[in-house]
Design a protein around this motif. Structure first.
Motif, PDB file in Angstrom:
ATOM      1  N   ALA A   1       8.058   9.123  -9.043  1.00  0.00           N
ATOM      2  CA  ALA A   1       8.767   7.863  -9.262  1.00  0.00           C
ATOM      3  C   ALA A   1       9.046   7.167  -7.932  1.00  0.00           C
ATOM      4  N   ALA A   2       9.351   7.958  -6.889  1.00  0.00           N
ATOM      5  CA  ALA A   2       9.652   7.372  -5.585  1.00  0.00           C
ATOM      6  C   ALA A   2       8.428   6.671  -4.998  1.00  0.00           C
ATOM      7  N   ASN A   3       7.292   7.363  -4.991  1.00  0.00           N
ATOM      8  CA  ASN A   3       6.083   6.753  -4.442  1.00  0.00           C
ATOM      9  C   ASN A   3       5.608   5.574  -5.282  1.00  0.00           C
ATOM     10  N   THR A   4       5.763   5.687  -6.598  1.00  0.00           N
ATOM     11  CA  THR A   4       5.370   4.586  -7.475  1.00  0.00           C
ATOM     12  C   THR A   4       6.213   3.347  -7.198  1.00  0.00           C
ATOM     13  N   GLY A   5       7.519   3.538  -7.090  1.00  0.00           N
ATOM     14  CA  GLY A   5       8.397   2.406  -6.777  1.00  0.00           C
ATOM     15  C   GLY A   5       8.099   1.815  -5.417  1.00  0.00           C
ATOM     16  N   PHE A   6       7.873   2.685  -4.426  1.00  0.00           N
ATOM     17  CA  PHE A   6       7.535   2.238  -3.080  1.00  0.00           C
ATOM     18  C   PHE A   6       6.268   1.386  -3.093  1.00  0.00           C
ATOM     19  N   MET A   7       5.247   1.823  -3.833  1.00  0.00           N
ATOM     20  CA  MET A   7       3.985   1.102  -3.857  1.00  0.00           C
ATOM     21  C   MET A   7       4.089  -0.216  -4.625  1.00  0.00           C
ATOM     22  N   LEU A   8       4.922  -0.276  -5.636  1.00  0.00           N
ATOM     23  CA  LEU A   8       5.129  -1.549  -6.337  1.00  0.00           C
ATOM     24  C   LEU A   8       5.808  -2.560  -5.409  1.00  0.00           C
ATOM     25  N   ILE A   9       6.762  -2.086  -4.614  1.00  0.00           N
ATOM     26  CA  ILE A   9       7.410  -2.971  -3.641  1.00  0.00           C
ATOM     27  C   ILE A   9       6.393  -3.441  -2.605  1.00  0.00           C
ATOM     28  N   CYS A  10       5.560  -2.521  -2.119  1.00  0.00           N
ATOM     29  CA  CYS A  10       4.530  -2.896  -1.144  1.00  0.00           C
ATOM     30  C   CYS A  10       3.563  -3.908  -1.740  1.00  0.00           C
ATOM     31  N   SER A  11       3.222  -3.739  -3.018  1.00  0.00           N
ATOM     32  CA  SER A  11       2.317  -4.692  -3.678  1.00  0.00           C
ATOM     33  C   SER A  11       2.936  -6.078  -3.713  1.00  0.00           C
ATOM     34  N   ALA A  12       4.224  -6.148  -4.003  1.00  0.00           N
ATOM     35  CA  ALA A  12       4.909  -7.439  -4.025  1.00  0.00           C
ATOM     36  C   ALA A  12       4.948  -8.068  -2.636  1.00  0.00           C
ATOM     37  N   LEU A  13       5.131  -7.234  -1.602  1.00  0.00           N
ATOM     38  CA  LEU A  13       5.137  -7.752  -0.234  1.00  0.00           C
ATOM     39  C   LEU A  13       3.767  -8.336   0.141  1.00  0.00           C
ATOM     40  N   VAL A  14       2.695  -7.654  -0.252  1.00  0.00           N
ATOM     41  CA  VAL A  14       1.360  -8.162   0.053  1.00  0.00           C
ATOM     42  C   VAL A  14       1.090  -9.447  -0.718  1.00  0.00           C
ATOM     43  N   MET A  15       1.566  -9.520  -1.964  1.00  0.00           N
ATOM     44  CA  MET A  15       1.407 -10.767  -2.719  1.00  0.00           C
ATOM     45  C   MET A  15       2.084 -11.929  -1.988  1.00  0.00           C
ATOM     46  N   LEU A  16       3.266 -11.678  -1.400  1.00  0.00           N
ATOM     47  CA  LEU A  16       4.001 -12.732  -0.701  1.00  0.00           C
ATOM     48  C   LEU A  16       3.233 -13.253   0.508  1.00  0.00           C
ATOM     49  N   MET A  17       2.335 -12.448   1.037  1.00  0.00           N
ATOM     50  CA  MET A  17       1.578 -12.870   2.204  1.00  0.00           C
ATOM     51  C   MET A  17       0.680 -14.075   1.912  1.00  0.00           C
ATOM     52  N   THR A  18       0.182 -14.199   0.700  1.00  0.00           N
ATOM     53  CA  THR A  18      -0.710 -15.332   0.407  1.00  0.00           C
ATOM     54  C   THR A  18       0.047 -16.660   0.423  1.00  0.00           C
ATOM     55  N   PRO A  19       1.210 -16.794  -0.233  1.00  0.00           N
ATOM     56  CA  PRO A  19       1.999 -18.018  -0.018  1.00  0.00           C
ATOM     57  C   PRO A  19       2.416 -18.189   1.444  1.00  0.00           C
ATOM     58  N   GLY A  20       2.709 -17.070   2.130  1.00  0.00           N
ATOM     59  CA  GLY A  20       3.034 -17.166   3.550  1.00  0.00           C
ATOM     60  C   GLY A  20       1.875 -17.733   4.348  1.00  0.00           C
ATOM     61  N   LEU A  21       0.672 -17.269   4.034  1.00  0.00           N
ATOM     62  CA  LEU A  21      -0.528 -17.801   4.685  1.00  0.00           C
ATOM     63  C   LEU A  21      -0.696 -19.283   4.379  1.00  0.00           C
ATOM     64  N   ALA A  22      -0.382 -19.681   3.144  1.00  0.00           N
ATOM     65  CA  ALA A  22      -0.486 -21.089   2.771  1.00  0.00           C
ATOM     66  C   ALA A  22       0.433 -21.953   3.643  1.00  0.00           C
ATOM     67  N   PHE A  23       1.651 -21.507   3.876  1.00  0.00           N
ATOM     68  CA  PHE A  23       2.565 -22.246   4.756  1.00  0.00           C
ATOM     69  C   PHE A  23       2.052 -22.242   6.192  1.00  0.00           C
ATOM     70  N   PHE A  24       1.577 -21.089   6.655  1.00  0.00           N
ATOM     71  CA  PHE A  24       1.073 -20.955   8.018  1.00  0.00           C
ATOM     72  C   PHE A  24      -0.071 -21.934   8.265  1.00  0.00           C
ATOM     73  N   TYR A  25      -1.040 -21.946   7.358  1.00  0.00           N
ATOM     74  CA  TYR A  25      -2.153 -22.878   7.479  1.00  0.00           C
ATOM     75  C   TYR A  25      -1.721 -24.316   7.180  1.00  0.00           C
ATOM     76  N   GLY A  26      -0.876 -24.487   6.156  1.00  0.00           N
ATOM     77  CA  GLY A  26      -0.481 -25.830   5.737  1.00  0.00           C
ATOM     78  C   GLY A  26       0.242 -26.607   6.810  1.00  0.00           C
ATOM     79  N   GLY A  27       1.013 -25.907   7.644  1.00  0.00           N
ATOM     80  CA  GLY A  27       1.704 -26.582   8.735  1.00  0.00           C
ATOM     81  C   GLY A  27       0.796 -26.961   9.882  1.00  0.00           C
ATOM     82  N   MET A  28      -0.345 -26.292   9.987  1.00  0.00           N
ATOM     83  CA  MET A  28      -1.238 -26.524  11.123  1.00  0.00           C
ATOM     84  C   MET A  28      -2.207 -27.681  10.909  1.00  0.00           C
TER      85      MET A  28
END
Length: 449
Positions: free
Chosen positions: A17-44
């Motif tokens: 359960a611990a590793n599963t929860g950890f990996m779900l959180i990591c998956s959500a963090l990686v998903m956030l990177m794509t909107p983050g990339l959109a802002f990074f590129y969008g501002g440039m």
């Protein structure tokens, strides 16, 4: 026989359960990177194409997710065929997977592994988009994304990470995506821009970032999400390797940012916010393949070398005449190559595996393996991406007309503007209101260009 069966059963991994929860959180963090990339590129980019830049990243969340479920996961991580591609009918549509079925050899469900890897597949084509700013039809970009992940990303992911993949079996170390993500995307960007050509006014008109605060916001979100990207790639949290990767991610990013800023101060006389953001991303890119193999001191070296070399590389587009709008080649391709090759020098043999690099008594063997991984992925992605772009360009056309590019791709492709200067609204309701003229300032890449 009975005792042997009992021993095997006892040794078999069980759902954590611990590793599963950890990996779900990591998956959500990686998903956030794509909107983050959109802002990074969008501002440039220039204000007249900022929405298009945001959408070129954001649309990947839709396209790649569906293709991953339908067949992408099966191609990338199914049963190996010829060391080149995978396939497993149970993974098609994710329809034959039990809800508690474990990923082989790990304590997390197959579903968790699949969604974690999905987020890598989503962000990789989005990275390419920064090289194509201002000039690509959105419909052509949608088709290119679908074709590219199918023909390039899914097979390369299998080569690098899939059981039986030829680079995986060779022993190429890529902890979290130096080859499969960054070199892959950077080489693809170069292949496409060689086909579609330069922006109108390249090397003549000012193309400065329209919003440096958006760039810094995007860089911060990328840095935050990258902890999930990197530390999560160990697929668990039981032995401390993920913790080392977490530390190395922070350390290398800091070193790269400082190295980039030092270079631009010496070269151009200023410490810029754009340089800080770009340097941080360069460090994140470089430590991605290497962070599970090096010590924190090694991570400082990896980050500093990458920050310096990427800062130098972003100006090459002016020397060689290729229009890499937001320096995807200079940061992701160069940073990925640097980080992947430095594994062969700085691997300690005491973190993710016992493989040691040259500086730790391991000789040149691992450096040779890393070089094969780097240049095979680079060559395949470059050629395949250029061919895909050429096919689309000769059929539906990749570029918007020159007049539309000059007027602003946001209005033409999306019937919207990023900012309401007239008070009439920025969406479709404002179409009857003449768009304000674009400001003289524009978009362009990095501070050291």
């Amino acid at each position: 026989m009975a005792s042997a069966i009992t021993t095997l059963a006892a040794d078999a991994p069980t759902l954590s359960a611990a590793n599963t929860g950890f990996m779900l959180i990591c998956s959500a963090l990686v998903m956030l990177m794509t909107p983050g990339l959109a802002f990074f590129y969008g501002g440039m980019v220039r204000v007249k194409s900022s929405l298009n830049m945001l959408m070129m990243s954001f649309i990947s969340l839709g396209i790649v997710t569906i293709l991953w479920v339908l067949y992408g996961f099966s191609l990338a991580f199914g049963t190996d065929s010829g060391s080149l591609i995978g396939w497993n009918s149970d993974y098609v549509g994710l329809s034959g997977i039990g809800i508690t079925e474990l990923w082989d050899g790990y304590t997390i469900p197959v579903y968790v592994f699949a969604v974690f890897q999905l987020m890598f597949a989503v962000i990789t084509p989005a990275l390419i988009s920064g090289a194509l700013a201002d000039r690509v039809k959105f419909s052509a970009w949608i088709l290119f994304t679908a074709l590219w992940v199918t023909v390039v990303y899914f097979p390369v992911a299998h080569w690098v990470w899939g059981a039986g993949g030829w680079l995986f079996e060779m022993g190429v170390i890529d902890f979290a995506g130096g080859t499969a993500v960054h070199i892959n995307a950077g080489a693809a960007a170069l292949g496409v821009i060689l086909v579609i050509g330069k922006r109108v006014g390249f090397k003549k008109d000012p193309m400065r970032p329209h919003s440096l605060p958006l760039v810094m916001l995007g860089a911060g979100l990328l840095w935050f999400g990258w902890f999930g990207f990197n530390a999560g790639s160990w697929l668990g949290n039981d032995d401390g390797v993920g913790a080392v990767m977490f530390v190395n991610t922070q350390v290398a990013t800091a070193a790269a940012m400082l190295a980039w800023l030092a270079y631009e101060k010496l070269r151009h006389g200023s410490f810029t916010t754009l340089g800080a953001a770009s340097g941080a991303v360069a460090g994140l890119v470089a430590i991605t393949p290497a962070g599970g193999a090096v010590s924190p001191l090694g991570a400082i070296a990896v980050g500093a070398i990458a920050g310096l070399l990427c800062a130098m590389a972003v100006g090459l587009k002016y020397k060689f005449g290729y229009d890499d709008s937001l320096d995807v080649v200079g940061v992701h391709l160069v940073g990925g190559v640097v980080g992947s090759l430095l594994v062969g020098l700085f691997a300690t043999g005491g973190v993710q595996s016992d493989v040691a690099g040259l500086f730790y008594g391991g000789g040149l063997e691992q450096l040779g393996k890393q070089a094969i991984g780097v240049f095979s992925v680079l060559a395949y992605s470059l050629v395949a991406s250029a061919v895909l772009a050429l096919l689309l360009d000769k059929t539906i056309g990749m570029r918007v007309p020159e007049d539309d590019e000059v007027a602003g791709i946001d209005q033409i492709e999306h019937a919207e503007t990023a900012y309401d200067f007239s008070g009439a609204g920025g969406g479709a309701a404002a179409r009857s209101t003449p768009a304000p003229p674009p400001p003289a300032a524009g978009t362009d890449g990095k501070a050291c260009s």
